[in-house]
Each structure stands twice: as C-alpha cells, then as structure tokens.
Design a protein around this motif. Structure first.
Motif, PDB file in Angstrom:
ATOM      1  N   LYS A   1     107.323  62.244 -53.341  1.00 42.08           N
ATOM      2  CA  LYS A   1     106.266  61.482 -52.662  1.00 42.08           C
ATOM      3  C   LYS A   1     105.385  62.358 -51.783  1.00 42.08           C
ATOM      4  CE  LYS A   1     109.482  58.997 -50.854  1.00 42.08           C
ATOM      5  NZ  LYS A   1     110.543  59.540 -51.710  1.00 42.08           N
ATOM      6  N   THR A   2     106.012  63.088 -50.866  1.00 44.49           N
ATOM      7  CA  THR A   2     105.234  63.846 -49.887  1.00 44.49           C
ATOM      8  C   THR A   2     104.368  64.900 -50.586  1.00 44.49           C
ATOM      9  OG1 THR A   2     107.071  63.492 -48.373  1.00 44.49           O
ATOM     10  CG2 THR A   2     105.427  65.112 -47.712  1.00 44.49           C
ATOM     11  N   THR A   3     104.962  65.586 -51.540  1.00 45.57           N
ATOM     12  CA  THR A   3     104.210  66.585 -52.303  1.00 45.57           C
ATOM     13  C   THR A   3     103.023  65.932 -53.012  1.00 45.57           C
ATOM     14  OG1 THR A   3     106.324  67.668 -52.692  1.00 45.57           O
ATOM     15  CG2 THR A   3     104.464  68.425 -54.011  1.00 45.57           C
TER      16      THR A   3
ATOM     17  N   ALA B   1     104.578  58.570 -42.295  1.00 43.92           N
ATOM     18  CA  ALA B   1     105.378  57.425 -41.850  1.00 43.92           C
ATOM     19  C   ALA B   1     106.823  57.506 -42.328  1.00 43.92           C
ATOM     20  CB  ALA B   1     104.718  56.122 -42.305  1.00 43.92           C
ATOM     21  N   ASP B   2     107.304  58.733 -42.586  1.00 45.41           N
ATOM     22  CA  ASP B   2     108.732  58.925 -42.859  1.00 45.41           C
ATOM     23  C   ASP B   2     109.385  59.386 -41.563  1.00 45.41           C
ATOM     24  OD1 ASP B   2     111.268  59.825 -43.452  1.00 45.41           O
ATOM     25  OD2 ASP B   2     110.666  61.140 -45.101  1.00 45.41           O
ATOM     26  N   THR B   3     110.175  58.502 -40.959  1.00 46.15           N
ATOM     27  CA  THR B   3     110.798  58.852 -39.677  1.00 46.15           C
ATOM     28  C   THR B   3     112.276  59.201 -39.845  1.00 46.15           C
ATOM     29  OG1 THR B   3     111.243  56.525 -39.269  1.00 46.15           O
ATOM     30  CG2 THR B   3     109.218  57.421 -38.331  1.00 46.15           C
ATOM     31  N   TYR B   4     112.743  59.323 -41.070  1.00 40.57           N
ATOM     32  CA  TYR B   4     114.168  59.603 -41.307  1.00 40.57           C
ATOM     33  C   TYR B   4     114.442  61.059 -41.642  1.00 40.57           C
ATOM     34  CZ  TYR B   4     114.707  54.581 -41.427  1.00 40.57           C
ATOM     35  OH  TYR B   4     114.710  53.259 -41.090  1.00 40.57           O
ATOM     36  N   ARG B   5     113.741  61.562 -42.634  1.00 37.42           N
ATOM     37  CA  ARG B   5     114.058  62.893 -43.115  1.00 37.42           C
ATOM     38  C   ARG B   5     113.617  63.952 -42.113  1.00 37.42           C
ATOM     39  NH1 ARG B   5     112.443  65.642 -48.872  1.00 37.42           N
ATOM     40  NH2 ARG B   5     112.151  67.740 -48.064  1.00 37.42           N
ATOM     41  N   PRO B   6     114.534  64.797 -41.647  1.00 38.27           N
ATOM     42  CA  PRO B   6     114.138  65.860 -40.717  1.00 38.27           C
ATOM     43  C   PRO B   6     113.071  66.748 -41.364  1.00 38.27           C
ATOM     44  CG  PRO B   6     116.537  65.706 -40.878  1.00 38.27           C
ATOM     45  CD  PRO B   6     115.974  64.814 -41.939  1.00 38.27           C
TER      46      PRO B   6
ATOM     47  N   GLU C   1     106.473  67.745 -40.421  1.00 41.26           N
ATOM     48  CA  GLU C   1     105.928  69.099 -40.601  1.00 41.26           C
ATOM     49  C   GLU C   1     105.510  69.347 -42.051  1.00 41.26           C
ATOM     50  OE1 GLU C   1     108.618  68.370 -38.902  1.00 41.26           O
ATOM     51  OE2 GLU C   1     108.398  69.270 -36.906  1.00 41.26           O
ATOM     52  N   GLN C   2     106.337  68.844 -42.976  1.00 37.28           N
ATOM     53  CA  GLN C   2     106.025  69.042 -44.395  1.00 37.28           C
ATOM     54  C   GLN C   2     104.645  68.478 -44.730  1.00 37.28           C
ATOM     55  OE1 GLN C   2     108.745  66.958 -46.991  1.00 37.28           O
ATOM     56  NE2 GLN C   2     108.019  67.957 -48.851  1.00 37.28           N
ATOM     57  N   LEU C   3     104.402  67.239 -44.309  1.00 37.71           N
ATOM     58  CA  LEU C   3     103.119  66.610 -44.639  1.00 37.71           C
ATOM     59  C   LEU C   3     101.973  67.259 -43.865  1.00 37.71           C
ATOM     60  CD1 LEU C   3     101.778  64.485 -46.367  1.00 37.71           C
ATOM     61  CD2 LEU C   3     102.010  62.866 -44.480  1.00 37.71           C
TER      62      LEU C   3
ATOM     63  N   VAL D   1      99.436  56.878 -47.298  1.00 34.94           N
ATOM     64  CA  VAL D   1     100.553  56.745 -46.370  1.00 34.94           C
ATOM     65  C   VAL D   1     101.845  57.200 -47.049  1.00 34.94           C
ATOM     66  CG1 VAL D   1     101.836  55.137 -44.902  1.00 34.94           C
ATOM     67  CG2 VAL D   1      99.374  54.811 -45.263  1.00 34.94           C
ATOM     68  N   ASP D   2     102.441  58.252 -46.503  1.00 37.35           N
ATOM     69  CA  ASP D   2     103.724  58.745 -47.015  1.00 37.35           C
ATOM     70  C   ASP D   2     104.843  57.929 -46.371  1.00 37.35           C
ATOM     71  OD1 ASP D   2     105.565  60.337 -48.335  1.00 37.35           O
ATOM     72  OD2 ASP D   2     105.605  61.876 -46.773  1.00 37.35           O
ATOM     73  N   THR D   3     105.849  57.551 -47.136  1.00 35.78           N
ATOM     74  CA  THR D   3     106.976  56.824 -46.543  1.00 35.78           C
ATOM     75  C   THR D   3     108.283  57.523 -46.896  1.00 35.78           C
ATOM     76  OG1 THR D   3     107.339  55.357 -48.436  1.00 35.78           O
ATOM     77  CG2 THR D   3     105.729  54.623 -46.803  1.00 35.78           C
TER      78      THR D   3
HETATM   79 MG   LIG Z   1     108.956  62.875 -48.343  1.00 37.88          MG
END
Ligand SMILES: [Mg+2]
Ligand SMILES: Nc1nc2c(ncn2[C@@H]2O[C@H](COP(=O)(O)OP(=O)(O)OP(=O)(O)O)[C@@H](O)[C@H]2O)c(=O)[nH]1
Ligand SMILES: Nc1nc2c(ncn2[C@@H]2O[C@H](COP(=O)(O)OP(=O)(O)OP(=O)(O)O)[C@@H](O)[C@H]2O)c(=O)[nH]1
Ligand SMILES: [Mg+2]
Lengths: 306, 313
Positions: free
Chosen positions: A111-113, A134-139, A143-145, A186-188
């Motif tokens: 998704k993020t990519t 809007a991904d608040t879970y994955r550490p 920064e990635q996005l 919107v990334d989730t």
């Molecule tokens: Mg992601």
C-alpha cells in the motif's frame, strides 16, 4: 512449475492431436484447470470458467480457415479477458477534483509504496497530489510515506505522535484540500480483519466514513493464494472497493489471486506494480495479464491470426 | 477455525476412500478420481499444486491394493496413511533447535548470527523484533542489524522496534553498503559481549539477480550460523518458487511462516516444507512481539487430523 509452461505444451499438443474432438476438449480443459489453479485463481471460479469454455467449444463453429482447436484457444483467451474487463483499458483519470483515494489491503501488500507510485504517476499527468499517513500501527510507517512523498514531490500530511487514524485521515484530507491538492491519497495500516483483528476492520470503516473517499483501492500481492477471494470480499463488505492494484508482478507469481479479488468485488484492476521503485507502476492491460496467467506469453501471434 | 479448509478436504478424502474399501480391495482406478478430488481441494487450501500431487502419489503407494482385514478399523487405516504422508512431507528436514540456549552458550567473541531473508513485505523486520523479544525475555539480549538500507522507512521501522524492546540497534545510511552494517553490528556485539546478532535484509523478489548477489555478499560477511527464510502464509503456489530460489541463491537453514493469524488455509506450510526439505521452526500469529509460536510437524499434522481421529476412535 507444473501446469504453466506445461500449458503451452498442452496447447501445442492440442493443436497437433487427432482423435475425437470431445476427447481433445476434455483433456484440454483439464490442462487449463491445472494451469489456472497453479496460478492461484480461485478454484470455484476456475470450474465455472472452464464450464463455459467447454460449452462454447462444443457448440460454436469456428470461422472459415480456423481449425476447431485454434478456436478453442481463442475462446479460452476471450473468456478470461472478459473477466478482467475486456479490451478497454481502465480509466485512470479522476472524473473530477479534488479526488480522494483511500488505500486498503492486507499487511505488507504494498500500500504505502503504491501511494508513492500513484503520487508520482498523477504528478506527471500534471495534478497536484497530497498524501496522508494514516497508519498508526506499523513502526516507521510515517517516515516511510514521508520519504516517498519527498522523493516524488507530493504534499504530505501526518501526525507522528497520534494514534488516532480516523482523526489524522479527516484532518489530512481537509488540510490538503486547503493546500490545493487535486488528488489526495490516504495510506492506511495493513489488516486482514480476522480474529483478533476485528477492530482493525472497524477502524477502516470509520476512516472511510470520516473522509468519504471517491475511490477505495484494494492492494493485492501477486503471490497471494486462494485466500484472496475471502479477503477481498471481506474488505468489500466493510468499505466498497472501487479498484484493485496488483503489486509485485516483477516476481514469478502469476497473479491469479487478483482475478479472485475482481470476482469478489466486481471492481476492476487499474494498475500493476512491477518493482520497488516509484516509477514502476503500469496501467493494467487485460490481455497481457491473461497470457501470463496461462503461462503462454507468445500466444498473441496465434490469436492475431485468428 | 484454524486450517478449517484443509481439515474438510482431508475428511472428504477419508470418507471417499473408506466407502470404496468397505466393499473390496482398492484398485488404482478406484483411487484415481478420489485422489484427483483431493489434489483439487488441497490446492483450494493453498497447498501448491506440485506438492498436492506429491502427497497424492504417496497416498497412492500406501493405499492401492491395501488389504484391510475385514471388521478392522477401516477409517483408522486410511487416516494413518494420510497422517504419515503429511508428516513425511513436513518433517523431511525437521530438527529441533533451541536458539536461545545456543546463543547463551556462545563465547562473546563469537556471537550467534542469524540472517533473515525473504521477498518483499512478508514480515522479516517484524519477525526480527519478535525474535529480539524472545531472546531478551530469556535473558539473552541481542544486537539488531538493520542491513536494509534500501526501502523507504526501513531504518526507522527497525530502530523503533529496538527502542521499544530496549536492545542495541546498528543501522546505516540509506544507500550505504548493507554488508558494512552487518560487519559493524558483529564487531559491536563482540566488543561488548553480546551473544546474538539478528540481521535484517531488504525484501527482494527472487527474480532480481543483482539483489540476490547483494544477499550473497551479506552472507559472506555475516558468516551466519542460521539463514532464516521468512514466508508469508497467505502466499499461494509462488511459495514453492520463493523457497527454492532463496535456497539456491544463499542457502536456507529454517523457515518462519508469518501472518498465520489471517485465517489462512494451512497449505503454505506443506508447500514450503516439501519444496525445500527445510524445517519450519516458527509461525507468526499477529503483529505483537509475543505473537511468535514454535512449529512442530507432528503437532501440525495432529492438529489438522485431530477431529478425524477422534471420530474414528
Ligand atoms: Mg504501509
Ligand atoms: N518487487 C516489488 N516490490 C514491491 C512492489 N510494491 C511494493 N513492494 C515492496 O513490498 C514491500 C511492502 O511494501 P509496503 O508499501 O511497505 O506495504 P504495505 O502494504 O504498506 O505494508 P503495511 O503498511 O505493513 O501493511 C516493500 O519492500 C516494498 O518495496 C512491487 O510492485 N514490486
Ligand atoms: N497479522 C500479522 N501481521 C504481520 C505478521 N508478521 C508481520 N506482519 C505485518 O506485515 C507487515 C510487513 O511486515 P515487515 O516486517 O515490514 O515485512 P518485511 O518482510 O520486513 O518487509 P520489507 O522489508 O519491506 O520487505 C507489517 O505490517 C507487519 O506488522 C504476523 O504474523 N501477523
Ligand atoms: Mg523489512
């Protein structure tokens, strides 16, 4: 891998074989079933499809100059292409602006990519693009996005300290609209929503409610197996899927799971990902995809002749 | 229900076979359609096609012409054949490993080194965090090496895990040589007496030759005790190709299957074990640090056959 390269042989065999037509059809159908199942197409779908092919093969007469067996190959191909939306290329231009796209999919599907890739794609068409983390879970998701947004020159919205994905999505879309974005993506967080993850599915529903996206995009890994039908259906029930992106098509996977997702949601495949780089995104072409599913890349020439 | 689909497929098979065997000695012709049905339903549970066929071949061998004494436990006999076939496939290369005990015994100048490989997005980085948690909770603090200097956010992702877990983190700048990160991490561990180094690598598709070459370089520098392959249990037929390619390119010692909590169909385990003959040692069952479970072939086979065995008595 059985079935796939074999299929080309099967077609070759079919084109050469003599004997009663019905027996030939039977054997051929069996080979196709194996090829499609080896490519991860949903098993039930495979049987429905091959039933139609068999019926057409036994009923229809080929046009003059074309053997019945060549016709059989053609019918197979046509039936499959039809499932993928026929010959027309998907419409990727947003019908209006501002246009909000929400990405959903299972953990690690890409998704993020793909947000980065889409931002680049639409930027090069001249749109102003903004992305929301809007991904608040994955550490490290923030920064990635952010890094991807910088790389492609997209506007970025995120709140590194917050755990409230719904609020971030809502504020992000508002803010980016104000900043003049034509397309907002919107990334989730990744989720499958089974068992312990039930709440994550609920979160996805609430994000969609908060931002009313113009399009929900389901991201599917080309290597995903038989689970893709159930999963896509589950996502579709939570937030209706508008389009599908198949990632990691640069590997050896055939992407048959994506066909299952199409069947489960009624959505079309719009893009495929063909690498990790932000410019490795292509608009989906049904014919090429089908040739790959069947493991017969160079069949075009035969089909053109028919 | 865990592996529900697979269980159903196996039950159907046992039903079909017992029905035939009940009246006569089972012939190849009797068995063929039944095996074909089994192969299809195994495929439906994400057992790769070629592996499904291998299991069918084993069953053919065990069952054709098998004379089952009248009035004996027919179902029991068929279930046993099934259980043996599955366990054979799964335990081909199985050996039990106690990584924590091994690490604890290492001398500080020679830390235990585990490198994690796998295609993009399968869960390598998360699994390393889970491993770090496992080692740490047994009193062996690991050093984590972030040798993914490629993917956006990869460094931050692992650094955050390391901070949360309170374990040392050695990273590198984006674009830097990943092998040098590995070197630094091992030196760091040696200098400070840490007994285990967990090495993360960038996800890559096995078709990318340059990247596979980079993995070989990492392996040369790391001189790993173990090379772990991480496989996503949602993968279908491609699991077999992935496992084989990686095994050929860098060599694999054991496998970790992730995302098993996604209500998976259970077949991917069979596929990778069969394709590589390497043991699956752990499964990932969630995104939390404690969501890592040991995997044992016999228990897996028992689990998917438990209901069947119970009703057969
Ligand atoms: Mg992601
Ligand atoms: N080779 C290849 N890799 C891809 C492609 N798309 C994404 N990836 C890689 O797949 C991995 C996962 O991608 P992400 O974008 O982090 O996936 P995600 O769905 O956002 O993951 P979560 O947020 O954890 O659910 C990364 O290593 C990406 O570089 C593709 O088309 N080809
Ligand atoms: N539900 C579930 N999610 C998992 C599991 N293992 C990993 N994940 C998730 O899968 C996604 C990808 O995990 P990563 O650890 O980033 O995968 P990776 O293989 O390091 O990815 P790349 O480095 O981009 O190739 C993340 O969202 C993880 O939280 C698991 O066992 N269950
Ligand atoms: Mg990683």
């Amino acid at each position: 891998m059985p079935g796939l390269d074999d299929l080309r042989k099967a077609v070759g065999k079919l084109l050469k074989r003599s004997g009663p037509y019905e027996a030939i059809v039977k054997e051929y159908i069996r080979d196709i079933q194996r090829a499609l199942i080896s490519a991860d197409v949903n098993v039930r779908l495979v049987f429905e499809l091959t039933k139609r092919i068999r019926e057409r093969a036994l009923k229809e007469q080929p046009p003059p100059g074309v053997s019945r067996r060549e016709w059989l190959v053609k019918v197979t191909y046509e039936e499959l292409v039809k499932l993928f939306g026929g010959d027309t290329e998907p419409e990727v231009k947003p019908p209006y602006t501002p246009y909000v796209i929400m990405m959903v999919g299972v953990q690690g599907s890409g998704k993020t990519t793909t947000v980065g890739k889409l931002a680049k794609f639409y930027r090069s068409m001249g749109y102003r693009v903004g992305v929301v983390a809007a991904d608040t879970y994955r550490p490290g998701a923030y920064e990635q996005l952010q890094q991807l947004a910088n790389r492609v020159g997209a506007m970025f919205y995120g709140e590194p300290g917050s755990k409230d994905a719904v609020a971030i999505a809502r504020k992000g879309v508002e803010e980016l609209k104000k900043r003049g974005a034509d397309i907002i993506i919107v990334d989730t967080a990744g989720r499958h929503g089974y068992g312990e993850e039930e709440a994550l599915l609920e979160e996805m529903r609430r994000i969609a409610e908060a931002i009313s996206p113009d399009e929900v995009m389901l991201v599917i890994d080309a290597a995903m197996g038989q689970k893709s039908y159930d999963l896509a259906k589950r996502f579709h029930e939570a937030t209706p899927i508008g389009s599908i992106v198949v990632t990691k098509m640069d590997g050896t996977a055939k992407g048959g799971g994506a066909l299952s997702a199409v069947a489960a949601t009624g959505a079309r495949i719009k893009f495929i990902g063909t690498g990790e780089d932000v410019d490795e995104l292509e608009v989906f072409r049904p014919r090429r995809f089908v040739a790959r599913l069947l493991g017969m890349g160079d069949l075009e020439s035969l089909l053109e002749r028919i | 229900m865990v592996f529900g689909k697979l269980k159903k497929a196996l039950k159907k098979f046992v039903d079909n076979v017992t029905e035939v065997v009940a009246t006569k000695e089972i012939s190849e012709e009797d068995l063929e359609p039944i095996l074909e049905e089994l192969v299809i339903s195994l495929a439906e549970s994400d057992v790769a096609f070629e592996v499904a066929e291998e299991i069918a071949a084993k069953l053919r061998e065990k069952l054709v012409g098998s004379k089952i004494p009248r009035f004996s436990n027919l179902r029991g006999h068929v279930i046993k054949a099934l259980e043996d076939s599955i366990t054979e496939v799964l335990s081909r290369g199985y050996r039990k490993l106690d990584l924590v005990a091994e690490a604890a015994k290492r001398s500080p100048d020679n830390p235990l080194r585990i490198v994690f490989f796998g295609v993009n997005g399968v869960g390598k980085t998360t699994t390393i965090a889970k491993f770090a948690y496992m080692f740490r909770s047994h009193g062996v603090t690991p050093v984590i090496a972030a040798a993914d200097t490629y993917r956006a956010g990869a460094q931050e992702q692992l650094r955050k895990h390391a901070e949360k877990l309170g374990v040392p983190f050695i990273g590198g700048r984006y674009g830097a040589d990943p092998a040098s990160v590995v070197y630094d991490a091992i030196e760091y561990a040696r200098a400070r007496g840490y007994r285990v180094v967990l090495i993360d690598t960038a996800g890559r598709l096995h078709t990318d030759k340059d990247l596979m070459e980079e993995l070989r370089k990492i392996t040369r520098v790391a001189k790993p005790d173990y090379r772990a392959l991480v496989v996503d249990s949602l993968t279908g037929n491609d699991a077999v190709d992935q496992a084989r390619f990686f095994d050929e390119a860098v060599g694999i010692d054991f496998i970790i299957l992730t995302k098993v909590d996604a209500d998976v169909k259970g077949g991917t385990a069979l596929s990778v074990a069969a394709a590589t003959g390497k043991p699956i040692l752990f499964i990932g069952v969630g995104q939390g640090y404690e969501d890592l479970e040991p995997f044992e072939p016999r228990r897996y086979a028992e689990k998917i056959l438990a209901d069947l065995k119970q009703e057969a008595g």
